[in-house]
Design a protein around this motif. Structure first.
Motif, PDB file in Angstrom:
ATOM      1  N   LEU A 243       0.831  -1.203   0.000  1.00  0.00           N
ATOM      2  CA  LEU A 243       0.000   0.000   0.000  1.00  0.00           C
ATOM      3  C   LEU A 243       0.868   1.257   0.000  1.00  0.00           C
ATOM      4  CD1 LEU A 243      -2.839   1.162   0.094  1.00  0.00           C
ATOM      5  CD2 LEU A 243      -2.720   1.061   2.580  1.00  0.00           C
ATOM      6  N   GLY A 244       1.973   1.243   0.753  1.00  0.00           N
ATOM      7  CA  GLY A 244       2.891   2.382   0.739  1.00  0.00           C
ATOM      8  C   GLY A 244       3.463   2.633  -0.641  1.00  0.00           C
ATOM      9  N   GLY A 245       3.805   1.573  -1.371  1.00  0.00           N
ATOM     10  CA  GLY A 245       4.308   1.723  -2.733  1.00  0.00           C
ATOM     11  C   GLY A 245       3.266   2.293  -3.672  1.00  0.00           C
ATOM     12  N   VAL A 246       2.022   1.847  -3.512  1.00  0.00           N
ATOM     13  CA  VAL A 246       0.938   2.367  -4.346  1.00  0.00           C
ATOM     14  C   VAL A 246       0.691   3.847  -4.033  1.00  0.00           C
ATOM     15  CG1 VAL A 246      -1.543   2.189  -4.798  1.00  0.00           C
ATOM     16  CG2 VAL A 246      -0.146   0.127  -4.718  1.00  0.00           C
ATOM     17  N   VAL A 247       0.731   4.200  -2.754  1.00  0.00           N
ATOM     18  CA  VAL A 247       0.525   5.600  -2.361  1.00  0.00           C
ATOM     19  C   VAL A 247       1.638   6.484  -2.936  1.00  0.00           C
ATOM     20  CG1 VAL A 247       0.530   7.172  -0.381  1.00  0.00           C
ATOM     21  CG2 VAL A 247      -0.860   5.113  -0.329  1.00  0.00           C
ATOM     22  N   SER A 248       2.888   6.012  -2.904  1.00  0.00           N
ATOM     23  CA  SER A 248       3.975   6.818  -3.468  1.00  0.00           C
ATOM     24  C   SER A 248       3.815   6.963  -4.988  1.00  0.00           C
ATOM     25  CB  SER A 248       5.342   6.248  -3.108  1.00  0.00           C
ATOM     26  OG  SER A 248       5.531   4.978  -3.671  1.00  0.00           O
ATOM     27  N   SER A 249       3.333   5.924  -5.658  1.00  0.00           N
ATOM     28  CA  SER A 249       3.078   6.026  -7.097  1.00  0.00           C
ATOM     29  C   SER A 249       1.966   7.018  -7.379  1.00  0.00           C
ATOM     30  CB  SER A 249       2.684   4.669  -7.672  1.00  0.00           C
ATOM     31  OG  SER A 249       3.738   3.766  -7.585  1.00  0.00           O
ATOM     32  N   CYS A 250       0.906   6.947  -6.591  1.00  0.00           N
ATOM     33  CA  CYS A 250      -0.217   7.879  -6.773  1.00  0.00           C
ATOM     34  C   CYS A 250       0.213   9.315  -6.482  1.00  0.00           C
ATOM     35  CB  CYS A 250      -1.390   7.487  -5.888  1.00  0.00           C
ATOM     36  SG  CYS A 250      -2.187   5.961  -6.397  1.00  0.00           S
ATOM     37  N   GLY A 251       1.061   9.507  -5.475  1.00  0.00           N
ATOM     38  CA  GLY A 251       1.585  10.840  -5.191  1.00  0.00           C
ATOM     39  C   GLY A 251       2.375  11.381  -6.367  1.00  0.00           C
ATOM     40  N   ALA A 252       3.194  10.526  -6.976  1.00  0.00           N
ATOM     41  CA  ALA A 252       3.946  10.943  -8.157  1.00  0.00           C
ATOM     42  C   ALA A 252       2.991  11.296  -9.291  1.00  0.00           C
ATOM     43  CB  ALA A 252       4.908   9.841  -8.590  1.00  0.00           C
ATOM     44  N   GLY A 253       1.919  10.517  -9.428  1.00  0.00           N
ATOM     45  CA  GLY A 253       0.919  10.818 -10.455  1.00  0.00           C
ATOM     46  C   GLY A 253       0.257  12.171 -10.232  1.00  0.00           C
ATOM     47  N   LEU A 254      -0.011  12.505  -8.974  1.00  0.00           N
ATOM     48  CA  LEU A 254      -0.608  13.817  -8.673  1.00  0.00           C
ATOM     49  C   LEU A 254       0.363  14.950  -9.004  1.00  0.00           C
ATOM     50  CD1 LEU A 254      -2.479  13.053  -5.332  1.00  0.00           C
ATOM     51  CD2 LEU A 254      -3.471  13.476  -7.593  1.00  0.00           C
ATOM     52  N   PHE A 255       1.640  14.773  -8.683  1.00  0.00           N
ATOM     53  CA  PHE A 255       2.626  15.798  -9.041  1.00  0.00           C
ATOM     54  C   PHE A 255       2.753  15.922 -10.554  1.00  0.00           C
ATOM     55  CE2 PHE A 255       4.286  15.399  -4.656  1.00  0.00           C
ATOM     56  CZ  PHE A 255       4.234  16.739  -4.326  1.00  0.00           C
ATOM     57  N   ALA A 256       2.661  14.805 -11.261  1.00  0.00           N
ATOM     58  CA  ALA A 256       2.714  14.853 -12.720  1.00  0.00           C
ATOM     59  C   ALA A 256       1.515  15.626 -13.272  1.00  0.00           C
ATOM     60  CB  ALA A 256       2.752  13.436 -13.296  1.00  0.00           C
ATOM     61  N   LEU A 257       0.333  15.352 -12.740  1.00  0.00           N
ATOM     62  CA  LEU A 257      -0.859  16.085 -13.189  1.00  0.00           C
ATOM     63  C   LEU A 257      -0.743  17.568 -12.867  1.00  0.00           C
ATOM     64  CD1 LEU A 257      -3.733  13.623 -12.222  1.00  0.00           C
ATOM     65  CD2 LEU A 257      -2.975  14.256 -14.520  1.00  0.00           C
ATOM     66  N   LYS A 258      -0.233  17.872 -11.686  1.00  0.00           N
ATOM     67  CA  LYS A 258      -0.056  19.271 -11.286  1.00  0.00           C
ATOM     68  C   LYS A 258       0.859  19.986 -12.281  1.00  0.00           C
ATOM     69  CE  LYS A 258       1.521  22.086  -7.371  1.00  0.00           C
ATOM     70  NZ  LYS A 258       2.175  23.100  -8.111  1.00  0.00           N
ATOM     71  N   GLY A 259       1.947  19.339 -12.658  1.00  0.00           N
ATOM     72  CA  GLY A 259       2.874  19.954 -13.599  1.00  0.00           C
ATOM     73  C   GLY A 259       2.331  20.021 -15.013  1.00  0.00           C
ATOM     74  N   ILE A 260       1.636  18.970 -15.437  1.00  0.00           N
ATOM     75  CA  ILE A 260       1.114  18.938 -16.802  1.00  0.00           C
ATOM     76  C   ILE A 260       0.041  20.001 -17.011  1.00  0.00           C
ATOM     77  CG2 ILE A 260      -0.250  17.555 -18.420  1.00  0.00           C
ATOM     78  CD1 ILE A 260       1.302  15.101 -17.327  1.00  0.00           C
ATOM     79  N   PHE A 261      -0.848  20.149 -16.041  1.00  0.00           N
ATOM     80  CA  PHE A 261      -1.949  21.094 -16.176  1.00  0.00           C
ATOM     81  C   PHE A 261      -1.664  22.443 -15.531  1.00  0.00           C
ATOM     82  CE2 PHE A 261      -4.130  16.960 -16.599  1.00  0.00           C
ATOM     83  CZ  PHE A 261      -4.595  17.145 -17.888  1.00  0.00           C
ATOM     84  N   ASN A 262      -0.413  22.644 -15.066  1.00  0.00           N
ATOM     85  CA  ASN A 262       0.007  23.906 -14.472  1.00  0.00           C
ATOM     86  C   ASN A 262      -0.903  24.362 -13.344  1.00  0.00           C
ATOM     87  OD1 ASN A 262       2.263  24.235 -16.151  1.00  0.00           O
ATOM     88  ND2 ASN A 262       0.940  24.987 -17.790  1.00  0.00           N
ATOM     89  N   TRP A 263      -1.290  23.419 -12.501  1.00  0.00           N
ATOM     90  CA  TRP A 263      -2.082  23.788 -11.324  1.00  0.00           C
ATOM     91  C   TRP A 263      -1.146  24.454 -10.341  1.00  0.00           C
ATOM     92  CZ3 TRP A 263      -4.261  18.220 -10.984  1.00  0.00           C
ATOM     93  CH2 TRP A 263      -5.270  18.070 -11.924  1.00  0.00           C
ATOM     94  N   GLU A 264      -1.534  25.608  -9.843  1.00  0.00           N
ATOM     95  CA  GLU A 264      -0.700  26.318  -8.893  1.00  0.00           C
ATOM     96  C   GLU A 264      -1.480  26.547  -7.609  1.00  0.00           C
ATOM     97  OE1 GLU A 264       0.709  29.890 -10.636  1.00  0.00           O
ATOM     98  OE2 GLU A 264       1.861  28.857 -12.157  1.00  0.00           O
ATOM     99  N   SER A 265      -0.801  26.349  -6.505  1.00  0.00           N
ATOM    100  CA  SER A 265      -1.420  26.662  -5.230  1.00  0.00           C
ATOM    101  C   SER A 265      -1.145  28.127  -4.921  1.00  0.00           C
ATOM    102  CB  SER A 265      -0.863  25.761  -4.125  1.00  0.00           C
ATOM    103  OG  SER A 265       0.497  26.040  -3.950  1.00  0.00           O
ATOM    104  N   GLU A 266      -1.760  28.648  -3.861  1.00  0.00           N
ATOM    105  CA  GLU A 266      -1.536  30.041  -3.490  1.00  0.00           C
ATOM    106  C   GLU A 266      -0.087  30.276  -3.105  1.00  0.00           C
ATOM    107  OE1 GLU A 266      -4.348  31.144  -0.505  1.00  0.00           O
ATOM    108  OE2 GLU A 266      -6.052  30.611  -1.758  1.00  0.00           O
ATOM    109  N   LYS A 267       0.597  29.252  -2.528  1.00  0.00           N
ATOM    110  CA  LYS A 267       1.993  29.393  -2.152  1.00  0.00           C
ATOM    111  C   LYS A 267       2.893  29.509  -3.383  1.00  0.00           C
ATOM    112  CE  LYS A 267       3.703  26.946   1.243  1.00  0.00           C
ATOM    113  NZ  LYS A 267       4.059  25.769   2.026  1.00  0.00           N
ATOM    114  N   ASP A 268       2.512  28.853  -4.500  1.00  0.00           N
ATOM    115  CA  ASP A 268       3.337  28.858  -5.711  1.00  0.00           C
ATOM    116  C   ASP A 268       3.285  30.197  -6.436  1.00  0.00           C
ATOM    117  OD1 ASP A 268       4.032  26.249  -5.253  1.00  0.00           O
ATOM    118  OD2 ASP A 268       2.479  25.423  -6.577  1.00  0.00           O
ATOM    119  N   GLN A 269       2.231  30.992  -6.216  1.00  0.00           N
ATOM    120  CA  GLN A 269       2.047  32.224  -6.998  1.00  0.00           C
ATOM    121  C   GLN A 269       2.839  33.351  -6.484  1.00  0.00           C
ATOM    122  OE1 GLN A 269      -2.171  32.730  -7.032  1.00  0.00           O
ATOM    123  NE2 GLN A 269      -2.480  31.122  -8.517  1.00  0.00           N
TER     124      GLN A 269
END
Length: 174
Positions: free
Chosen positions: A148-174
């Motif tokens: 489960l830890g390995g799957v969670v780390s893969s999913c976390g990487a997927g979320l970072f990939a989506l964030k970068g691909i779609f240029n999602w920015e949080s308030e801290k990033d702006q």
């Protein structure tokens, strides 16, 4: 505008670029997991195709329950690896490709880069631990927690990939 355009050079075609620290971490992680996968393939092939080697190694007959169980464990471990390692590494590399903004050449390591490095290291350690637990025949819940830890780390990487691909920015990033 990037460095070359500021200096009056030709415009640079956007390319796939990555934070150098993330690149080093992903190459190391990919190498370790590639060697682990190679070991799994070799061990499984030897146990299935050349059972006489097991007889000599363990001083037992192939029909012995412990050797048959070890062969089944090796096969299940290889199947798990073939399901999880390519997908996990693919998501980690996608996440790594999104760590370098297109308008810089050599940025400082960002928090996203640090997170991707941590996810890569966690994924490698958890996959190695999962295999160790599987080959040792440990309790199922140990393997399940590590899996489960390995799957969670893969999913976390997927979320970072989506964030970068779609240029999602949080308030801290702006």
């Amino acid at each position: 505008m990037d460095y070359y355009q500021e200096k009056g050079g030709d415009p640079v075609i956007p390319s796939l670029r990555m934070d150098p620290q993330v690149f080093k971490s992903l190459v190391f992680t990919s190498t370790i997991l590639g060697l682990k996968l190679l070991f799994s393939v070799c061990a499984t092939t030897i146990s299935e195709q050349y059972p006489w080697m097991l007889e000599k190694l363990f001083q037992k007959k192939v029909g012995d329950f412990s050797i048959m169980e070890a062969t089944r464990r090796l096969r299940r471990g290889l199947d798990d690896d073939l399901e999880n390692i390519p997908a996990g590494l693919g998501l980690l590399w996608l996440a790594g490709l999104t760590t370098l903004p297109q308008n810089t050449l050599t940025p400082p390591t960002t928090s996203i880069s640090t997170a991707v490095i941590a996810l890569a290291q966690a994924f490698a350690v958890l996959r190695l631990a999962h295999s160790a637990f599987a080959y040792a025949g440990s309790a199922v819940w140990y393997r399940s927690i590590v899996y489960l830890g390995g799957v969670v780390s893969s999913c976390g990487a997927g979320l970072f990939a989506l964030k970068g691909i779609f240029n999602w920015e949080s308030e801290k990033d702006q």
